[in-house]
Design a protein around this motif. Structure first.
Motif, mmCIF file in Angstrom:
data_model
loop_
_atom_site.group_PDB
_atom_site.id
_atom_site.type_symbol
_atom_site.label_atom_id
_atom_site.label_comp_id
_atom_site.label_asym_id
_atom_site.label_seq_id
_atom_site.Cartn_x
_atom_site.Cartn_y
_atom_site.Cartn_z
ATOM 1 N N HIS A 109 9.660 37.125 41.155
ATOM 2 C CA HIS A 109 9.730 38.372 41.915
ATOM 3 C C HIS A 109 8.599 38.519 42.924
ATOM 4 N N GLY A 110 7.802 37.465 43.125
ATOM 5 C CA GLY A 110 6.785 37.535 44.160
ATOM 6 C C GLY A 110 5.416 37.126 43.662
ATOM 7 N N ASN A 111 4.478 37.003 44.600
ATOM 8 C CA ASN A 111 3.161 36.448 44.300
ATOM 9 C C ASN A 111 2.012 37.446 44.326
ATOM 10 N N THR A 112 2.226 38.672 44.783
ATOM 11 C CA THR A 112 1.180 39.676 44.630
ATOM 12 C C THR A 112 1.072 40.033 43.152
ATOM 13 N N LEU A 113 0.000 40.674 42.743
ATOM 14 C CA LEU A 113 -0.274 40.795 41.311
ATOM 15 C C LEU A 113 0.761 41.635 40.569
ATOM 16 N N GLY A 114 1.242 42.701 41.167
ATOM 17 C CA GLY A 114 2.292 43.475 40.520
ATOM 18 C C GLY A 114 3.585 42.686 40.438
ATOM 19 N N ALA A 115 3.947 42.048 41.538
ATOM 20 C CA ALA A 115 5.166 41.239 41.569
ATOM 21 C C ALA A 115 5.063 40.059 40.618
ATOM 22 N N LEU A 116 3.885 39.458 40.533
ATOM 23 C CA LEU A 116 3.687 38.317 39.632
ATOM 24 C C LEU A 116 3.703 38.769 38.171
ATOM 25 N N SER A 117 3.286 39.995 37.920
ATOM 26 C CA SER A 117 3.374 40.544 36.567
ATOM 27 C C SER A 117 4.829 40.652 36.122
ATOM 28 N N MET A 118 5.715 40.936 37.063
ATOM 29 C CA MET A 118 7.140 41.019 36.752
ATOM 30 C C MET A 118 7.800 39.650 36.701
ATOM 31 N N THR A 119 7.181 38.671 37.327
ATOM 32 C CA THR A 119 7.727 37.307 37.369
ATOM 33 C C THR A 119 7.709 36.683 35.979
ATOM 34 N N GLY A 120 8.713 35.839 35.718
ATOM 35 C CA GLY A 120 8.812 35.199 34.410
ATOM 36 C C GLY A 120 8.905 33.698 34.485
ATOM 37 N N ASP A 121 8.028 33.057 35.269
ATOM 38 C CA ASP A 121 7.997 31.594 35.257
ATOM 39 C C ASP A 121 6.579 31.105 35.437
ATOM 40 N N GLY A 122 6.413 29.794 35.563
ATOM 41 C CA GLY A 122 5.097 29.175 35.530
ATOM 42 C C GLY A 122 4.146 29.591 36.632
ATOM 43 N N ARG A 123 4.621 30.224 37.673
ATOM 44 C CA ARG A 123 3.726 30.655 38.749
ATOM 45 C C ARG A 123 2.689 31.654 38.251
ATOM 46 N N ARG A 124 2.950 32.296 37.138
ATOM 47 C CA ARG A 124 2.052 33.327 36.627
ATOM 48 C C ARG A 124 0.911 32.773 35.769
ATOM 49 N N LYS A 125 1.027 31.538 35.296
ATOM 50 C CA LYS A 125 0.158 31.067 34.222
ATOM 51 C C LYS A 125 -1.327 31.100 34.573
ATOM 52 N N LYS A 126 -1.704 30.628 35.740
ATOM 53 C CA LYS A 126 -3.124 30.573 36.092
ATOM 54 C C LYS A 126 -3.728 31.955 36.302
ATOM 55 N N TYR A 127 -2.871 32.935 36.506
ATOM 56 C CA TYR A 127 -3.363 34.277 36.840
ATOM 57 C C TYR A 127 -3.129 35.289 35.717
ATOM 58 N N THR A 128 -2.756 34.796 34.545
ATOM 59 C CA THR A 128 -2.423 35.702 33.433
ATOM 60 C C THR A 128 -3.513 36.738 33.154
ATOM 61 N N PRO A 129 -4.809 36.402 33.196
ATOM 62 C CA PRO A 129 -5.821 37.429 32.924
ATOM 63 C C PRO A 129 -5.828 38.580 33.930
ATOM 64 N N LEU A 130 -5.261 38.355 35.103
ATOM 65 C CA LEU A 130 -5.265 39.375 36.147
ATOM 66 C C LEU A 130 -4.024 40.267 36.112
ATOM 67 N N LEU A 131 -3.028 39.888 35.307
ATOM 68 C CA LEU A 131 -1.714 40.517 35.420
ATOM 69 C C LEU A 131 -1.559 41.732 34.516
ATOM 70 N N LEU A 132 -0.637 42.605 34.913
ATOM 71 C CA LEU A 132 -0.260 43.749 34.104
ATOM 72 C C LEU A 132 0.536 43.273 32.891
ATOM 73 N N ASP A 133 0.410 43.969 31.795
ATOM 74 C CA ASP A 133 1.072 43.576 30.559
ATOM 75 C C ASP A 133 2.506 44.093 30.557
ATOM 76 N N PHE A 134 3.340 43.469 31.367
ATOM 77 C CA PHE A 134 4.738 43.866 31.464
ATOM 78 C C PHE A 134 5.598 42.977 30.563
ATOM 79 N N PRO A 135 6.602 43.548 29.903
ATOM 80 C CA PRO A 135 7.456 42.764 28.999
ATOM 81 C C PRO A 135 8.551 42.001 29.731
ATOM 82 N N HIS A 136 9.007 40.928 29.103
ATOM 83 C CA HIS A 136 10.096 40.109 29.638
ATOM 84 C C HIS A 136 11.152 39.901 28.558
ATOM 85 N N ILE A 137 12.408 39.805 28.990
ATOM 86 C CA ILE A 137 13.500 39.576 28.054
ATOM 87 C C ILE A 137 14.127 38.207 28.323
ATOM 88 N N ALA A 138 15.122 37.877 27.518
ATOM 89 C CA ALA A 138 15.777 36.572 27.623
ATOM 90 C C ALA A 138 16.429 36.389 28.992
#
Length: 441
Positions: free
Chosen positions: A134-163
Motif C-alpha cells: 500500500h505504499g512506502n511512506t510510514l503510514g502506508a508501509l504500516s498497512m503494507t503486508g510484505d517484505g518491504r516493511r521488514k527493515k523499517y518495522t521499529p518505525l511502523l504503526l502497530d496495525f493488524p493484518h489478516i490472511a
C-alpha cells in the motif's frame, strides 16, 4: 561513477531514450515491449498525442499553484469527471502526487472522519492483508503486508493484518469447491480480537498487485468484506492505485465485484505516467462529516492539486472514456491471459498464470505439484527478468509469495492500448525467453 543514488545501487540499468506506444527504446536503439508499463503506470502508452497537447497547453498557462490558496479549472473539471464515473456516491476528489500519498491520506481521512463525526473517537487502526503493498511512506508501509516493511518495522504503526485472498496458496487449504471465503471471514475475527472501537478501516486491493502477482480474490470476497465493515462501523478503503482507471477491464476494478467502498485510493493510471498524481475519492458521507464538522482536513502536500498534473489527468481520463480503453483491456487482457496460460504453463518452473484484464501475473515454482518455491538465494525473479529484457520484454518482478521470503513472481502489465497482434508478439518473445531461461536452471 554516477552521482545518482539509485534504488539498487549495484545494479546496472538500461538507459531509456524514448518511448512510442507500447514500446521503449534504449540509447543503443534496441526496442522493448513495455510489458510492465513502468510500474503499471503507462496505461495509454508512451507519447500519446492528446495527452502531450494537454500538457503543453497547461504548462503555457500555469504549472503550479498551491491548493491552500488557489483553485483552478483543471482540478474542478477533473473532479467532476471522476464523480461521473466513480462507483455509488463517491464524488469528492482529494488530490495528491502519488500512490503512497493517496493511501496515507486515506488513513488520515479515515481517522479524522470519526473524530469529526463523533466529536472524539478511539478509532484509528487500519486492518490490511498479508501479501499486500500500500505504499512506502510510514503510514502506508504500516498497512503494507510484505517484505518491504521488514527493515523499517521499529518505525511502523502497530496495525493488524489478516490472511491474504490467495487462491493458489490458500492459507486455509481450501479448494474452490470447498471454499467458504474464509480469507474474507478472517476480517471479522481480527476486528473482534482488536476491538471494533479501535478500528477505523480495512484497506485492500480488489486485485492484488506488486506484492503478490495479480491474485484475484473469490467473487464474493468484497461483498463479505462490505457486510463486515458495515456491521462494525468500519470504513472500506479500496486501494486502486494499480488496478484503477481501466487496468482490470473496468474503470474501477471494484465495480466487477458489485460493491461500493467508502474511499478509493487512485494514482498510476489516472495520469498514466505523464505527470505525478494520486487521489482519494471519498463518499458523500465522509465529505459531509468534514463539511459539517471542523471544515478542515488537517493534511496536505505541496504539489497536490497542481494545475499541470490535473490537466494531464483530465486528458487521460477523457481518452480512457472516449476510446473505451477499459473495454480493450478486458478483451485483449482475456486473450493475452489465455495465450500466456497455453504457452507458459508448459514450462516446468511455471506454477500459475492469473489475473484480470491487463493486470496479469506469473508465479515461478521449483515443483508444480507441491508448489515448492525456489529459495530466495537463487534470485529466480531477477534472473528471469534479465533474460526477458535480453529478449526485448520488460516485466515487473517480485518475491516472497510462498512464505514472505521465498517464492518468485512477476507482473505482466502492458499499456491498455495493447492490440491482439501485439499480445501475440509479447507471448512469442516471452516463450523464447522462457525457453532460453529453462536451459540455465
Amino acid at each position: 561513477m554516477s552521482n545518482v543514488f539509485y534504488r539498487a545501487v549495484n545494479k546496472e540499468l538500461l538507459e531509456v531514450d524514448y518511448g512510442e506506444g507500447i514500446y521503449l527504446y534504449d540509447t543503443a536503439g534496441k526496442r522493448y515491449i513495455d510489458a510492465a508499463s513502468g510500474a503499471a503506470v503507462s496505461n495509454l502508452g508512451h507519447a500519446h498525442p492528446v495527452v502531450l497537447e494537454a500538457m503543453m497547453k497547461q504548462a503555457g498557462k500555469v504549472a503550479f499553484s498551491h491548493l491552500s490558496r488557489w483553485t483552478s479549472k483543471p482540478i474542478q473539471e477533473l473532479a467532476d469527471l471522476v464523480a461521473e464515473v466513480a462507483p455509488g456516491d463517491l464524488s469528492k476528489l482529494y488530490l495528491v502526487s502519488g500512490g503512497s500519498e493517496a493511501t496515507e491520506s486515506a488513513l488520515k481521512m479515515a481517522r479524522q472522519y470519526y473524530v469529526e463525526r463523533d466529536g472524539q473517537s478511539s478509532k484509528y487502526r487500519i486492518i490490511s492483508r498479508w501479501k499486500s503493498f500500500h505504499g512506502n511512506t510510514l503510514g502506508a508501509l504500516s498497512m503494507t503486508g510484505d517484505g518491504r516493511r521488514k527493515k523499517y518495522t521499529p518505525l511502523l504503526l502497530d496495525f493488524p493484518h489478516i490472511a491474504p485472498a490467495y487462491c493458489y496458496r490458500c492459507p486455509f487449504d481450501k479448494k474452490p469447491e470447498s471454499c467458504g471465503v474464509e480469507c474474507a471471514q478472517d476480517l471479522e475475527r481480527c476486528i473482534k480480537t482488536e476491538g471494533a472501537e479501535y478500528v477505523a478501516g480495512f484497506i485492500s486491493e480488489p486485485v492484488g498487485g506488486a506484492a503478490c502477482g495479480a491474485i484475484v480474490p473469490h467473487r464474493n470476497y468484497s461483498k463479505i468484506v462490505r457486510q463486515i465493515c458495515d456491521q462494525y462501523d468500519i470504513l472500506m478503503i479500496d486501494d486502486e492505485v494499480m488496478a484503477g482507471f481501466g487496468r482490470t477491464g473496468s474503470l474501477f476494478a471494484i465495480d466487477d465485484f458489485e460493491v461500493v467502498p467508502d474511499l478509493i485510493c487512485a494514482a498510476k493510471g489516472m495520469s498514466a505516467g505523464y505527470s505525478p498524481l494520486g487521489a482519494v475519492i471519498a463518499s458523500q458521507k465522509i465529505y459531509d462529516a468534514f463539511k459539517q464538522g471542523s471544515g478542515v482536513f488537517v493534511h496536505g502536500h505541496t504539489y497536490g492539486g497542481n494545475p499541470l498534473s490535473a490537466a494531464v489527468a483530465l486528458s487521460v481520463v477523457r481518452v480512457l472514456i472516449k476510446d473505451k480503453i477499459a473495454a480493450n483491456a478486458r478483451t485483449v487482457g482475456a486473450y493475452l491471459l489465455n495465450r500466456l496460460k497455453e504457452t507458459l504453463l508448459r514450462f516446468p518452473f511455471v506454477g500459475d498464470v492469473r489475473g484480470k484484464g491487463l493486470l496479469l501475473g506469473v508465479e515461478i515454482v521449483k515443483d508444480k505439484t507441491s508448489k515448492e518455491p525456489y529459495p530466495l538465494a537463487k534470485g529466480m525473479a531477477a534472473r528471469l527478468t534479465q533474460t526477458l529484457a535480453e529478449h526485448g520484454v520488460i516485466v515487473y518482478p517480485g518475491t516472497g509469495n510462498a512464505d514472505g521470503v521465498n517464492g518468485d513472481q512477476f507482473l505482466v502489465t502492458p499499456p491498455l492500448i495493447l492490440t491482439k497482434d501485439q499480445a501475440d508478439e509479447l507471448v512469442a518473445a516471452m516463450r523464447d525467453a522462457f525457453t532460453a531461461f529453462g536451459k540455465t536452471i
